[in-house]
Design an enzyme around this catalytic site. Structure first.
Site, PDB file in Angstrom:
ATOM      1  N   HIS A  82       0.957  -1.339  -0.005  1.00  0.00           N
ATOM      2  CA  HIS A  82       0.335   0.170  -0.088  1.00  0.00           C
ATOM      3  C   HIS A  82       0.781   1.069  -0.454  1.00  0.00           C
ATOM      4  CE1 HIS A  82      -3.115   2.576   1.792  1.00  0.00           C
ATOM      5  NE2 HIS A  82      -2.532   3.331   1.914  1.00  0.00           N
ATOM      6  N   GLU A  83       1.857   1.072   0.586  1.00  0.00           N
ATOM      7  CA  GLU A  83       3.181   2.337   0.898  1.00  0.00           C
ATOM      8  C   GLU A  83       3.886   3.031  -0.438  1.00  0.00           C
ATOM      9  OE1 GLU A  83       2.139   4.288   3.309  1.00  0.00           O
ATOM     10  OE2 GLU A  83       0.936   3.225   4.383  1.00  0.00           O
TER      11      GLU A  83
ATOM     12  N   HIS B 120       1.423   4.062  -3.342  1.00  0.00           N
ATOM     13  CA  HIS B 120       1.429   5.656  -2.853  1.00  0.00           C
ATOM     14  C   HIS B 120       2.691   7.018  -3.368  1.00  0.00           C
ATOM     15  CE1 HIS B 120      -1.927   6.761   0.115  1.00  0.00           C
ATOM     16  NE2 HIS B 120      -1.825   6.436   1.158  1.00  0.00           N
TER      17      HIS B 120
ATOM     18  N   GLU C  45      -6.872   6.967  -0.804  1.00  0.00           N
ATOM     19  CA  GLU C  45      -6.788   5.920   0.532  1.00  0.00           C
ATOM     20  C   GLU C  45      -6.518   4.620  -1.075  1.00  0.00           C
ATOM     21  OE1 GLU C  45      -4.956   5.226   2.582  1.00  0.00           O
ATOM     22  OE2 GLU C  45      -4.026   6.683   2.281  1.00  0.00           O
TER      23      GLU C  45
END
Length: 297
Positions: A154-155, A158, A229
């Site tokens: 997930h990071e 980003h 998100e």
């Protein structure tokens, strides 16, 4: 809630306020580029002034983002070439780099750990080549390998999505409106007092209105933060697999109470895990909604 809002907008507000005050003093002393002439406001000159202050301020904040996150969160950067790492630390670095390569990154992000009981992680940096992925010690202690993999994916998503740059452009637009409207409001307020008091009233009103409009503008930034998100969740699912991403979110949900409400929330929008319930001032959407969207993917 007020503290969370204040801490989030503090850095950006301080930067644009400082730049604005410096430029205002310069234009007042030299008369060059002043947007107030003979008691009247030049809207075009003010717009140019606002664009300069707004975007310069947001890009300064972007340039400082990695350093600021390390400093405020006490991140210890893991560098296998310069220090001896534990097995757990080396495994963390290897995972981030593996996911980064899978995402097409050629320059690996810095990897770090910050000491906190919260179960959380964040990514930041001015560009893909100058990025940072940091996790809390609480996350490493509480999560299993599959959940950690989902969080890290997930990071990394980003970073590859360029969320920090997009956020900076959005913040620049918001800043422009904040600077523009606050100075118009301050000019109007100064017209209702005696001429000798007008400069003082204008200055004080400008600061007050800038704070008020910054809080209102933060609603737009928070809304975008919630929107991004969902994209990072989908990107994380592509990198680590949908099952691991869903498992990570479910694990985060069970540890939502461990989010540190007193933490330095100037980086709260960067983290994967926010407050349990979503609201206009939330930086993250509801975890149940995030899970539902991934399951429907």
């Amino acid at each position: 809630m007020a503290k969370r809002i204040f801490l989030f907008i503090l850095t950006n507000l301080l930067v644009i306020t400082t730049i604005g005050i410096v430029l205002t003093i310069i234009t007042s002393v030299t008369g060059v580029g002043s947007y107030i002439q003979n008691g009247r406001i030049d809207l075009m000159a003010l717009l140019v002034f606002s664009l300069v202050v707004g975007f310069v301020g947001s890009f300064i904040s972007l340039g400082m983002s990695r350093w600021m996150a390390k400093t405020m969160m006490g991140v210890r950067v893991l560098n296998p070439k310069k220090q001896s790492l534990s097995y757990e630390e080396q495994q963390l670095v290897d995972r981030v780099h593996r996911l980064s390569r899978a995402a097409g990154m050629t320059k690996m992000p810095e990897v770090g750990i910050y000491h906190s009981p919260e179960v959380n992680a964040f990514a930041t940096g001015p560009s893909k080549r100058r990025s940072l992925v940091a996790v809390s010690s609480g996350l490493l202690q509480q999560m299993d390998d599959a959940a950690v993999e989902g969080v890290l994916a997930h990071e990394v998503a980003h970073i590859t999505n360029g969320d920090m740059v997009t956020m900076t452009l959005l913040q620049g637009i918001v800043n422009t409106f904040v600077v523009f409207l606050s100075r118009i409001a301050a000019w109007v307020a100064s017209r209702f007092v005696k001429e000798d008091l007008a400069p003082v009233v204008h200055f004080i009103a400008m600061i007050v209105f800038q704070i008020i409009f910054s809080i209102l503008g933060s609603l737009v930034v928070f809304a975008y933060s919630r929107h991004r998100e969902f994209h990072a969740d989908r990107g994380g699912a592509d990198l680590a697999g949908k099952d691991k991403m869903i498992h990570a979110l479910r694990t985060l949900k069970s540890y939502t109470g461990h989010v540190n409400e007193e933490d330095q929330t100037a980086v709260q929008t960067l983290k994967i895990n926010g407050k349990k319930h979503s609201s206009l001032f939330s930086t993250h959407p509801d975890l149940d909604e995030r899970i539902r969207r991934l399951e429907a993917k």
